[in-house]
Design an enzyme around this catalytic site. Sequence first.
Site, PDB file in Angstrom:
ATOM      1  N   CYS A  19      27.917 -18.222  -3.135  1.00  0.00           N
ATOM      2  CA  CYS A  19      28.431 -17.037  -3.815  1.00  0.00           C
ATOM      3  C   CYS A  19      27.382 -16.499  -4.781  1.00  0.00           C
ATOM      4  O   CYS A  19      26.297 -17.068  -4.927  1.00  0.00           O
ATOM      5  CB  CYS A  19      29.719 -17.351  -4.567  1.00  0.00           C
ATOM      6  SG  CYS A  19      29.491 -18.477  -5.950  1.00  0.00           S
ATOM      7  N   CYS A  22      25.810 -18.765  -7.353  1.00  0.00           N
ATOM      8  CA  CYS A  22      24.732 -19.633  -6.855  1.00  0.00           C
ATOM      9  C   CYS A  22      23.391 -18.920  -6.914  1.00  0.00           C
ATOM     10  O   CYS A  22      22.394 -19.458  -7.413  1.00  0.00           O
ATOM     11  CB  CYS A  22      25.015 -20.052  -5.415  1.00  0.00           C
ATOM     12  SG  CYS A  22      26.477 -21.076  -5.188  1.00  0.00           S
ATOM     13  N   CYS A  87     -11.492 -38.640  21.591  1.00  0.00           N
ATOM     14  CA  CYS A  87     -11.094 -40.047  21.492  1.00  0.00           C
ATOM     15  C   CYS A  87     -10.040 -40.221  20.414  1.00  0.00           C
ATOM     16  O   CYS A  87      -9.678 -39.265  19.711  1.00  0.00           O
ATOM     17  CB  CYS A  87     -12.309 -40.931  21.190  1.00  0.00           C
ATOM     18  SG  CYS A  87     -13.065 -40.531  19.589  1.00  0.00           S
ATOM     19  N   CYS A  90     -10.815 -39.023  16.907  1.00  0.00           N
ATOM     20  CA  CYS A  90     -10.637 -37.580  16.670  1.00  0.00           C
ATOM     21  C   CYS A  90      -9.206 -37.286  16.237  1.00  0.00           C
ATOM     22  O   CYS A  90      -8.959 -36.579  15.249  1.00  0.00           O
ATOM     23  CB  CYS A  90     -10.957 -36.781  17.928  1.00  0.00           C
ATOM     24  SG  CYS A  90     -12.683 -36.838  18.434  1.00  0.00           S
ATOM     25  N   ASP A 494       2.237  17.674  -0.647  1.00  0.00           N
ATOM     26  CA  ASP A 494       0.855  18.086  -0.437  1.00  0.00           C
ATOM     27  C   ASP A 494       0.848  19.055   0.752  1.00  0.00           C
ATOM     28  O   ASP A 494       1.754  19.044   1.578  1.00  0.00           O
ATOM     29  CB  ASP A 494       0.003  16.852  -0.150  1.00  0.00           C
ATOM     30  CG  ASP A 494      -1.432  17.213   0.159  1.00  0.00           C
ATOM     31  OD1 ASP A 494      -2.007  18.012  -0.597  1.00  0.00           O
ATOM     32  OD2 ASP A 494      -1.969  16.704   1.161  1.00  0.00           O
ATOM     33  N   ASP A 695      -0.765  12.278   1.754  1.00  0.00           N
ATOM     34  CA  ASP A 695      -1.368  11.455   2.814  1.00  0.00           C
ATOM     35  C   ASP A 695      -2.821  11.097   2.569  1.00  0.00           C
ATOM     36  O   ASP A 695      -3.415  10.385   3.357  1.00  0.00           O
ATOM     37  CB  ASP A 695      -1.258  12.175   4.165  1.00  0.00           C
ATOM     38  CG  ASP A 695      -2.192  13.382   4.252  1.00  0.00           C
ATOM     39  OD1 ASP A 695      -2.502  13.954   3.194  1.00  0.00           O
ATOM     40  OD2 ASP A 695      -2.609  13.735   5.372  1.00  0.00           O
ATOM     41  N   ASP A 699      -4.326  12.135  -3.129  1.00  0.00           N
ATOM     42  CA  ASP A 699      -2.905  12.169  -3.496  1.00  0.00           C
ATOM     43  C   ASP A 699      -2.470  10.892  -4.212  1.00  0.00           C
ATOM     44  O   ASP A 699      -1.374  10.852  -4.778  1.00  0.00           O
ATOM     45  CB  ASP A 699      -2.023  12.352  -2.246  1.00  0.00           C
ATOM     46  CG  ASP A 699      -2.280  13.674  -1.552  1.00  0.00           C
ATOM     47  OD1 ASP A 699      -2.453  14.680  -2.269  1.00  0.00           O
ATOM     48  OD2 ASP A 699      -2.315  13.696  -0.313  1.00  0.00           O
TER      49      ASP A 699
END
Length: 802
Positions: A19, A22, A87, A90, A494, A695, A699
């Site tokens: 809830c 919590c 091996c 490794c 713009d 864009d 801006d």
Amino acid sequence: MQQQPFVQSLSLPVEGMTCAACSTRLERVLGKQVGVTAARVNLAANSASVDFDAAQLSPLDITAAISRAGFSVPSETLELLIGGMTCAACSSRLEKVLSRLPGVERAAVNLATEKASVTAPAGVVSLAAAIAAVEKAGFTATPAVTAAQQQAQLQEKSAQQSRKELQQLVLAMLLSLPLALPMLLMPFGIHAELPALWQLTLATPVQFWLGWRFYEGAFKSLRGGAGNMDVLVAMGTSAAWGLSAWVTLFGGAGGHLYFEAAAMVITLVLLGKWLEGRAKRSAASAIRALMDLQPELARVERDGVVMEVPAESVIGGEVVQIRPGERVPVDGVILEGASQLDESLITGESLPVDKGVGERVTGASVNGSGLLRVEATTVGTESTLARIIRLVENAQASKAPVQKLVDQISAVFVPVVATIALVTFLGWWLIGSNLEVAFIAAVSVLVIACPCALGLATPTALMVGTGVAARNGVLIKDAEALERAHHSSAVVLDKTGTLTLGKPTVESVVAADGDTAGLLRLTASAQQGSEHPLAHAILSRAETDRLELLPVADFNTLPGRGLSARLGERKLLVGNSRLMHEQGIKLDALGVEGEQLESRGRTLMWVAETAPTPGVLGYIAVSDPVKPEAVAAVAALKRQGILTVMLTGDNRHASRAVAEAVGIDRVVAEVLPEEKAAEVARLREQGRMVAMVGDGINDAPALAAADVGMAMGTGTDVAMHTAGITLMRGDPLLVADAISISRATYHKIRQNLFWALIYNLVAIPLAASGLLSPVVAGAAMAMSSVSVVSNSLLLRRWRRVA
């Protein structure tokens, strides 16, 4: 000098929250950790997002804090395919390397199968970190399980949990029905009550087996120093069951039994939790749908051979082949081929887009009829799709400012309700009623008062709203941007690239000496270092006319004005009339002709020489057509009661022509980037909530200065990083869509909060006055959470207003 903190972000799934109390408590616990700069807990998504100083805190410290608060972070296992092992030494060495990764609980490497598995708390160890550790140790690694397969596994786990909850619910119903049946038959004059011992036998497994989750949750909550919904349910039902068991075993047959109330309350709460879980999974479907877009495999050219590999393992610079009808696995640039790509699921653009050599493609878009060879540019977590998913996740995990009040209420809710229940019991007892009436009223108060609906009101609406926005090409960075957007009373746009196509073309060249080809050659040569759209137009025209360009030196950009450059012994200025006036260049008769062109919406680039012979050389007239959607976009904003303002560095005549064509209310032209920010600030001072749409790099200051910034996804990365909202395609109609979705989302939040608060304000007094039985209270409590989530899901019906 003081060292700057190295802030990292960590997103973790959290189990055990039931809830709002919590989530509020966990957020408070995480916020108090030394090194944590921000903590956000989302009840609807069952997740926690933490920003922390990596020098003071580790991911393991954060998961430990979550555990101490009474919750848990589930473990996950990463599977890797290992190359280069020869091996046992490794595999042993690699196992030690992986075990030393921060947060790893267990690492195992199998030499025979060439696989490694790493187990850690979910979200603590990334796949990229594990692969990097393997490669640093001298081996190679690729994911054994693709992202799509991982998502499928998570969905299956979620489905299994749902099936388990449904089984428990059905069993609880079967055990509770015989207890509730006599109560249901009573209105029809049928009295058939089960023997007390039978009732005890049926109610006990419901109380302590099927209802054990409430005791467990209550214990963890109280151990963490706070109460939650589980405390209320456990207290109320335990009291009802305990009194009934006492009467059954020691009190004889005269006392009343409340086994049916305890069993039915638990059953109804289980029903509510199951329905709530289904609704929450549905609300989170936007993320799953985005993840499903990523193809599992990619066809990569390696060492002269085309091979299929997991899409996540493609490296930047590799060449990927994409057949017709396939989904693009990575972001990249087309090296060979041409096709139409369906980008609708990424950008919301309904029509396929033509793509050819040199053009960019976006991962998860669908290839049309052509075979493409694409060079991968951004892969993995940096791809467009991955960034979209991150943005949506962050927006869903973030908290709106309105949620702060809800969190404050939730923090004190449980102790207040427990106090009201005690006062109710004492009140009934003191006015002379018998203990049974006092007891039932107190139990009803405990059962009816659930903070779940309050806690789910905001995050579920945000989850659905941001998901709807993402599907329609609008990416919202966080809840604060969404909340501010719905208050917008002015939108500043713009011109170039926002209202116009941003792909200007040269319309005419006017030279003072009549040599138009020479003027175009000089201007194009000076523009070779520029990224401005007008520069691209001139360079493109020079290429078409096959003009040989001169070498350029001392190139210098003059923001908002133009540029200066040197071509051999000649020093040139290229820019607007403002630049010419500042440099004392007289435009004379050319200026009159230029003004006439500007009044018809053309943009002029003036060219002047400052050395060795100062003077104006001429101008180049450029046109940038208005976007077809611009008129409808401005009209849609006006229908929403929003003032539209065009803010541009272009000349006032061209700007006014564009504004009149699209219906803009107010024009502010010939402004520098820093002046754009000042104009936005001026609008805010007038009491308006300002949304800025742009864009370009120029801006970015205005986007940051606005209450909410909206960046066109076709623009620069700087603009998109600065803005709170990114519009995934260059359609200005998305501006109105973003505000409309924001308003719809906050309308739902207000509805949810109203009903959640009214429910408790009305229901608690009714329960305290004895007008609600515990069973009815349990049903109402369960349905309140379901109704809030279901109301949020109605946001999926949002459609663009024509």
